[in-house]
Design an enzyme around this catalytic site. Structure first.
Site, PDB file in Angstrom:
ATOM      1  CG  HIS A   1      -3.482   8.719   3.375  1.00  0.00           C
ATOM      2  ND1 HIS A   1      -3.056   7.812   4.333  1.00  0.00           N
ATOM      3  CD2 HIS A   1      -1.977   8.996   2.820  1.00  0.00           C
ATOM      4  CE1 HIS A   1      -1.917   7.053   3.943  1.00  0.00           C
ATOM      5  NE2 HIS A   1      -1.265   7.863   3.253  1.00  0.00           N
TER       6      HIS A   1
ATOM      7  CD  GLU B   1      -2.172   6.293   9.220  1.00  0.00           C
ATOM      8  OE1 GLU B   1      -1.135   6.455   8.295  1.00  0.00           O
ATOM      9  OE2 GLU B   1      -2.086   6.715  10.545  1.00  0.00           O
TER      10      GLU B   1
ATOM     11  CG  HIS C   1      -1.454   2.581   3.750  1.00  0.00           C
ATOM     12  ND1 HIS C   1      -1.212   1.606   2.712  1.00  0.00           N
ATOM     13  CD2 HIS C   1      -0.327   3.251   3.682  1.00  0.00           C
ATOM     14  CE1 HIS C   1      -0.390   1.578   1.903  1.00  0.00           C
ATOM     15  NE2 HIS C   1       0.625   2.811   2.608  1.00  0.00           N
TER      16      HIS C   1
ATOM     17  CB  SER D   1       4.816   7.882  -0.120  1.00  0.00           C
ATOM     18  OG  SER D   1       5.396   7.799   0.994  1.00  0.00           O
ATOM     19  CB  SER D   2       1.272  10.587   4.069  1.00  0.00           C
ATOM     20  OG  SER D   2       1.381  11.664   5.018  1.00  0.00           O
TER      21      SER D   2
HETATM   22  O1  0CJ Z   1       0.482   4.790   6.618  1.00  0.00           O
HETATM   23  C1  0CJ Z   1       1.407   3.938   6.873  1.00  0.00           C
HETATM   24  C2  0CJ Z   1       1.156   2.755   7.974  1.00  0.00           C
HETATM   25  C3  0CJ Z   1       2.715   3.926   6.393  1.00  0.00           C
HETATM   26  C4  0CJ Z   1       3.378   3.122   5.483  1.00  0.00           C
HETATM   27  C5  0CJ Z   1       4.365   3.458   4.751  1.00  0.00           C
HETATM   28  O2  0CJ Z   1       4.680   4.318   4.072  1.00  0.00           O
HETATM   29  P1  0CJ Z   1       3.775   4.609   2.668  1.00  0.00           P
HETATM   30  O3  0CJ Z   1       4.434   5.629   1.638  1.00  0.00           O
HETATM   31  O4  0CJ Z   1       3.280   3.411   2.001  1.00  0.00           O
HETATM   32  O5  0CJ Z   1       2.390   5.433   3.406  1.00  0.00           O
HETATM   33  P2  0CJ Z   1       2.214   6.899   3.667  1.00  0.00           P
HETATM   34  O6  0CJ Z   1       1.405   7.599   2.541  1.00  0.00           O
HETATM   35  O7  0CJ Z   1       0.958   6.511   4.817  1.00  0.00           O
HETATM   36  O8  0CJ Z   1       3.283   7.436   4.177  1.00  0.00           O
END
Ligand code: 0CJ
Ligand code: F3S
Length: 323
Positions: free
Chosen positions: A139, A141, A89, A238-239
């Site tokens: 989040h 990221e 992230h 997981s966003s």
């Molecule tokens: O943020 C990212 C680079 C996506 C990574 C893969 O998905 P996840 O579920 O670990 O992360 P998100 O919560 O950002 O979707």
């Protein structure tokens, strides 16, 4: 018989039609991040520390823990002298800087598509623009991207209403960027609101929402209209997985986020003929098979894969880990 029992008796004997979305599951950034931890374990030996869940999936995290990875939230929990991996992230600039100060060996598993947004943020600030960042508060990221630029040079918006409340004037130099895992449709509306209020706002050449996020949303859209129930394999933090649930719901289906096959309640299938299945970018294919097996233990089923795109993208490993 109650109406629920009647519905159960009515559908229990009929085979379930299962539509499996493609693309689904692991993206190139997740593949790379997991491989970085595995190669670091092979190269340095256990323990390898990982700052934050490498990707938001408990099964992945537990599998890596079993191989000797240790997961922590902050760098100050990493002992001196052991290697540390930063999650897919992304991290604020202060994190690698602190690691360097401490002389820690670190490996950056930030997805290259997140790093691209980081570089865009720096460039916009260099050009004297204030950044409106579209994303979800808190989040990792978002925290990582805010940490690329000086405090006060980026403002978060989560909704169209947030755009209406922005304090900037029509002549302020503004640009926008976004998190990579947002809803394609919601983000388009937020950008439209921004462009209407600030006609001079500058956006990225190519959208910041990544190929994997948009492909998985398009794929679940294609199956959801034929389904009474859509199952999304993914974690509550997981966003990108949460966005898949929203997309399916907006298509008129009931949608449920599940982490494992054991979470499926047989009652969900009462009165249901067609079930959709997809998986977030951090959910392994093994869990897709587990969910299919759990469904087929409840009702006989027929499987169909509905593919809306082919993905061939791969990312290079960090230089330290290339053979
Ligand atoms: O943020 C990212 C680079 C996506 C990574 C893969 O998905 P996840 O579920 O670990 O992360 P998100 O919560 O950002 O979707
Ligand atoms: Fe990267 Fe998108 Fe996956 S930003 S980690 S390719 S969900």
């Amino acid at each position: 018989m109650t109406s629920a029992q009647l519905a159960h008796a009515d559908t229990a004997a009929r085979p379930l039609r299962l539509l499996i979305a493609a693309p689904r599951g692991f993206c190139a950034g997740v593949d790379r991040a997991i491989e970085i931890v595995e190669r670091a374990l092979a190269r340095y030996g256990a323990p390898v520390y990982v700052r934050h869940e490498i990707v938001h999936n408990r099964f992945v995290v537990d599998s890596l823990k079993a191989k000797g990875a240790v997961f922590v939230e902050e760098l100050d929990e990493v002992p001196d002298g052991v290697p540390v991996v930063f999650s897919a992230h992304g991290v604020p600039k202060s994190v690698p800087a602190d690691a360097e100060d401490r002389g820690l060996d670190y490996l950056d598993a930030t997805c290259p598509l997140v790093s691209k947004v980081h570089r865009q943020a720096e460039r916009q600030v260099e050009h004297g623009r204030h950044i409106v960042f579209i994303g979800h508060k808190g989040h990792p990221e978002v925290i990582g991207t805010f940490g690329q630029v000086p405090e006060g040079s980026m403002t978060l918006v989560e909704t169209v209403e947030d755009v209406a409340a922005l304090p900037f004037g029509p002549d302020d130099k503004l640009s926008y960027l976004s998190q990579t895992t947002l809803s394609v449709d919601d983000t388009a509306q937020i950008i439209a609101a921004l462009e209407e209020r600030y006609p001079h706002v500058i956006g990225p050449k190519a959208e910041d929402i990544c190929y994997a996020t948009s492909n998985r949303q398009a794929a679940v859209k294609a199956i959801a209209e034929d389904c009474q129930l859509v199952l999304v394999i993914g974690a509550p933090n997981s966003s990108n997985s949460l966005r898949l649930v929203e997309v399916a719901e907006r298509m008129g289906s009931v949608a449920k986020l599940v982490q494992r096959g054991s979470e499926i309640d047989p009652a969900w299938l009462d009165g249901v003929d067609t079930v959709g299945l997809t998986a977030g970018a951090s959910a392994p294919e093994l869990l897709v098979r587990e969910v299919v097996d759990a469904l087929s233990a409840i009702r006989p089923l027929t499987e169909e894969v509905v593919r809306t795109a082919h993905e061939r993208i791969t990312f290079k490993l960090p230089r330290q880990l290339q053979d």
